[in-house]
Design a protein around this motif. Structure first.
Motif, PDB file in Angstrom:
ATOM      1  N   SER A   1      -1.108   5.272   1.834  1.00 17.72           N
ATOM      2  CA  SER A   1      -2.267   5.842   2.514  1.00 17.72           C
ATOM      3  C   SER A   1      -3.526   5.938   1.662  1.00 17.72           C
ATOM      4  CB  SER A   1      -1.912   7.236   3.047  1.00 17.72           C
ATOM      5  OG  SER A   1      -1.476   8.079   2.005  1.00 17.72           O
ATOM      6  N   GLY A   2      -3.421   5.740   0.364  1.00 17.82           N
ATOM      7  CA  GLY A   2      -4.636   5.842  -0.450  1.00 17.82           C
ATOM      8  C   GLY A   2      -4.329   5.957  -1.923  1.00 17.82           C
ATOM      9  N   GLU A   3      -5.154   6.739  -2.609  1.00 15.64           N
ATOM     10  CA  GLU A   3      -4.996   6.881  -4.046  1.00 15.64           C
ATOM     11  C   GLU A   3      -3.700   7.606  -4.383  1.00 15.64           C
ATOM     12  OE1 GLU A   3      -7.692  10.978  -4.471  1.00 15.64           O
ATOM     13  OE2 GLU A   3      -8.470   9.063  -5.171  1.00 15.64           O
ATOM     14  N   PRO A   4      -3.180   7.419  -5.593  1.00 12.50           N
ATOM     15  CA  PRO A   4      -1.922   8.075  -5.966  1.00 12.50           C
ATOM     16  C   PRO A   4      -2.053   9.593  -6.006  1.00 12.50           C
ATOM     17  CG  PRO A   4      -2.936   7.013  -7.866  1.00 12.50           C
ATOM     18  CD  PRO A   4      -3.709   6.572  -6.681  1.00 12.50           C
TER      19      PRO A   4
ATOM     20  N   LYS B   1       3.093  19.229 -21.964  1.00 11.87           N
ATOM     21  CA  LYS B   1       2.867  19.222 -20.519  1.00 11.87           C
ATOM     22  C   LYS B   1       3.383  17.912 -19.937  1.00 11.87           C
ATOM     23  CE  LYS B   1       1.221  20.942 -16.683  1.00 11.87           C
ATOM     24  NZ  LYS B   1       1.673  22.231 -16.127  1.00 11.87           N
ATOM     25  N   THR B   2       4.114  18.003 -18.829  1.00  9.71           N
ATOM     26  CA  THR B   2       4.623  16.816 -18.146  1.00  9.71           C
ATOM     27  C   THR B   2       3.861  16.633 -16.839  1.00  9.71           C
ATOM     28  OG1 THR B   2       6.841  17.040 -19.100  1.00  9.71           O
ATOM     29  CG2 THR B   2       6.652  15.737 -17.097  1.00  9.71           C
ATOM     30  N   VAL B   3       3.366  15.416 -16.624  1.00  7.33           N
ATOM     31  CA  VAL B   3       2.572  15.092 -15.439  1.00  7.33           C
ATOM     32  C   VAL B   3       3.196  13.877 -14.762  1.00  7.33           C
ATOM     33  CG1 VAL B   3       0.267  14.605 -14.550  1.00  7.33           C
ATOM     34  CG2 VAL B   3       0.526  15.915 -16.656  1.00  7.33           C
ATOM     35  N   THR B   4       3.260  13.911 -13.435  1.00 10.75           N
ATOM     36  CA  THR B   4       3.862  12.821 -12.666  1.00 10.75           C
ATOM     37  C   THR B   4       2.836  12.222 -11.711  1.00 10.75           C
ATOM     38  OG1 THR B   4       6.062  13.811 -12.782  1.00 10.75           O
ATOM     39  CG2 THR B   4       5.690  12.198 -11.052  1.00 10.75           C
ATOM     40  N   CYS B   5       2.857  10.905 -11.618  1.00 11.80           N
ATOM     41  CA  CYS B   5       1.995  10.172 -10.690  1.00 11.80           C
ATOM     42  C   CYS B   5       2.897   9.474  -9.678  1.00 11.80           C
ATOM     43  CB  CYS B   5       1.147   9.156 -11.451  1.00 11.80           C
ATOM     44  SG  CYS B   5      -0.042   8.265 -10.415  1.00 11.80           S
ATOM     45  N   ALA B   6       2.584   9.593  -8.403  1.00 13.28           N
ATOM     46  CA  ALA B   6       3.425   9.012  -7.358  1.00 13.28           C
ATOM     47  C   ALA B   6       2.547   8.394  -6.276  1.00 13.28           C
ATOM     48  CB  ALA B   6       4.333  10.073  -6.755  1.00 13.28           C
ATOM     49  N   PRO B   7       3.071   7.404  -5.571  1.00 15.67           N
ATOM     50  CA  PRO B   7       2.288   6.804  -4.480  1.00 15.67           C
ATOM     51  C   PRO B   7       2.169   7.772  -3.316  1.00 15.67           C
ATOM     52  CG  PRO B   7       4.504   5.902  -4.524  1.00 15.67           C
ATOM     53  CD  PRO B   7       4.371   6.747  -5.745  1.00 15.67           C
ATOM     54  N   SER B   8       1.077   7.663  -2.607  1.00 18.57           N
ATOM     55  CA  SER B   8       0.924   8.447  -1.390  1.00 18.57           C
ATOM     56  C   SER B   8       1.718   7.764  -0.277  1.00 18.57           C
ATOM     57  CB  SER B   8      -0.557   8.535  -1.015  1.00 18.57           C
ATOM     58  OG  SER B   8      -1.097   7.232  -0.881  1.00 18.57           O
ATOM     59  N   GLY B   9       1.890   8.438   0.825  1.00 16.10           N
ATOM     60  CA  GLY B   9       2.665   7.846   1.908  1.00 16.10           C
ATOM     61  C   GLY B   9       4.151   7.907   1.610  1.00 16.10           C
ATOM     62  N   ASN B  10       4.911   6.968   2.165  1.00 17.41           N
ATOM     63  CA  ASN B  10       6.371   7.004   2.013  1.00 17.41           C
ATOM     64  C   ASN B  10       6.904   5.877   1.148  1.00 17.41           C
ATOM     65  OD1 ASN B  10       5.833   4.919   3.770  1.00 17.41           O
ATOM     66  ND2 ASN B  10       7.509   5.366   5.178  1.00 17.41           N
ATOM     67  N   CYS B  11       6.066   5.283   0.339  1.00 15.22           N
ATOM     68  CA  CYS B  11       6.514   4.191  -0.529  1.00 15.22           C
ATOM     69  C   CYS B  11       7.192   4.738  -1.783  1.00 15.22           C
ATOM     70  CB  CYS B  11       5.328   3.312  -0.941  1.00 15.22           C
ATOM     71  SG  CYS B  11       4.616   2.363   0.422  1.00 15.22           S
TER      72      CYS B  11
ATOM     73  N   GLY C   1      12.884  -6.398  -1.730  1.00 13.65           N
ATOM     74  CA  GLY C   1      12.599  -5.000  -2.051  1.00 13.65           C
ATOM     75  C   GLY C   1      11.837  -4.299  -0.935  1.00 13.65           C
ATOM     76  N   THR C   2      11.187  -3.226  -1.290  1.00 10.58           N
ATOM     77  CA  THR C   2      10.361  -2.503  -0.316  1.00 10.58           C
ATOM     78  C   THR C   2       8.989  -3.149  -0.248  1.00 10.58           C
ATOM     79  OG1 THR C   2      11.516  -0.422  -0.779  1.00 10.58           O
ATOM     80  CG2 THR C   2       9.375  -0.265   0.298  1.00 10.58           C
ATOM     81  N   MET C   3       8.559  -3.452   0.955  1.00 10.23           N
ATOM     82  CA  MET C   3       7.256  -4.085   1.150  1.00 10.23           C
ATOM     83  C   MET C   3       6.229  -3.051   1.590  1.00 10.23           C
ATOM     84  SD  MET C   3       8.443  -7.631   2.984  1.00 10.23           S
ATOM     85  CE  MET C   3       9.690  -6.837   3.979  1.00 10.23           C
ATOM     86  N   ILE C   4       4.986  -3.292   1.232  1.00  8.20           N
ATOM     87  CA  ILE C   4       3.901  -2.367   1.554  1.00  8.20           C
ATOM     88  C   ILE C   4       3.090  -2.952   2.697  1.00  8.20           C
ATOM     89  CG2 ILE C   4       1.897  -1.149   0.643  1.00  8.20           C
ATOM     90  CD1 ILE C   4       3.129  -1.690  -2.165  1.00  8.20           C
TER      91      ILE C   4
END
Length: 250
Positions: free
Chosen positions: A98-101, A115-125, A22-25
């Motif tokens: 790069s840090g916190e989501p 209300k719809t809220v989305t959480c995503a990783p920072s950077g390009n992951c 898969g994708t590695m960090i």
């Protein structure tokens, strides 16, 4: 043809099986396993495109990828007891965290409105590389299990917090929390109703003052009634004769 030595299958016509990478960090350890498709007695060696010679000697390896490893290749090479070799190569996909989501903009919430809220990783992951859990300050344990959540805020949620926790790997997490700002609908908000009532009184008073002003202006501009002694009336003509020396002669 499949050859058997002492009851062990020695054919290596198929390439080895490598566990899903898969994708590695970058900076996070990754464990990869290589094994023969069949139950063969083999020697396994790993090679890496930027390393000369043998990189590792083990069916299972653990390494820490870096951003420089992105688009590099690693190869699992298996050799059986009669010297036959087969191999499989995979391309490394390494992303940076790069840090916190990052949590989508929540803004002011209205009680009773979803209300719809989305959480995503920072950077390009990609988000698929992580496990997401949401926590809420007034809820014990895990509140939601998804990168995207939809909920209906209530007035009691005002000034509560929700937290997105992103699980990177076993024992490693990063998180971010936000403060909820919840308002009542306008027609249910006591402040709005009070303001609306006050505004109604002010508007009604202004209308009354306007009516009074217009009535006074109308009376002021209205022409006065004509006098009984107008220029053309018989009485006025009689007065004029007296003023100018009496009645005229026949």
């Amino acid at each position: 043809m499949v050859k058997t030595i002492n009851g062990t299958v020695q054919d290596l016509s198929e390439e080895p099986v490598i566990s899903d990478v898969g994708t590695m960090i970058a900076g996070i350890d990754k464990t990869v396993t290589c094994a023969p498709l069949r139950n063969c007695s083999t020697v396994i060696q790993w090679k890496k495109s930027d390393v000369s010679g043998i990189w590792k000697n083990s069916p299972t390896i653990t390494f820490t990828p870096s951003l420089e490893d992105h688009q590099k290749t690693i190869t699992c090479e298996m050799t059986n007891s009669i010297g036959r070799t087969t191999r499989k190569t995979i391309l490394l996909d390494v992303c940076s965290l790069s840090g916190e989501p990052v949590i989508s903009d929540v803004g002011a919430l209205t009680a009773g409105i979803d209300k719809t809220v989305t959480c995503a990783p920072s950077g390009n992951c990609p988000a698929t590389s992580f496990i997401f859990q949401w926590k809420k300050s007034d809820v014990s344990g895990v509140w939601k299990n998804s990168s995207t959540v939809t909920f209906t805020p209530s007035p009691d949620d005002h000034q509560k917090t929700i937290t997105c926790e992103m699980i990177i790997s076993e024992g490693k997490t990063t998180q971010k929390n936000i403060l909820l700002d919840v308002y009542l609908p306008l027609l249910e908000d006591p402040k709005f109703i009070t303001g609306l009532s006050t505004g109604g009184v002010i508007i009604f008073s202004a209308i009354l003052l306007g009516i009074v002003f217009l009535m006074r202006r109308y009376k002021k501009d209205k022409p006065s009634e004509p006098s009984a002694l107008t220029r053309d009336s018989p009485a006025r003509m009689k007065v004029d004769r007296k003023v100018h020396g009496g009645e005229s002669c026949a």
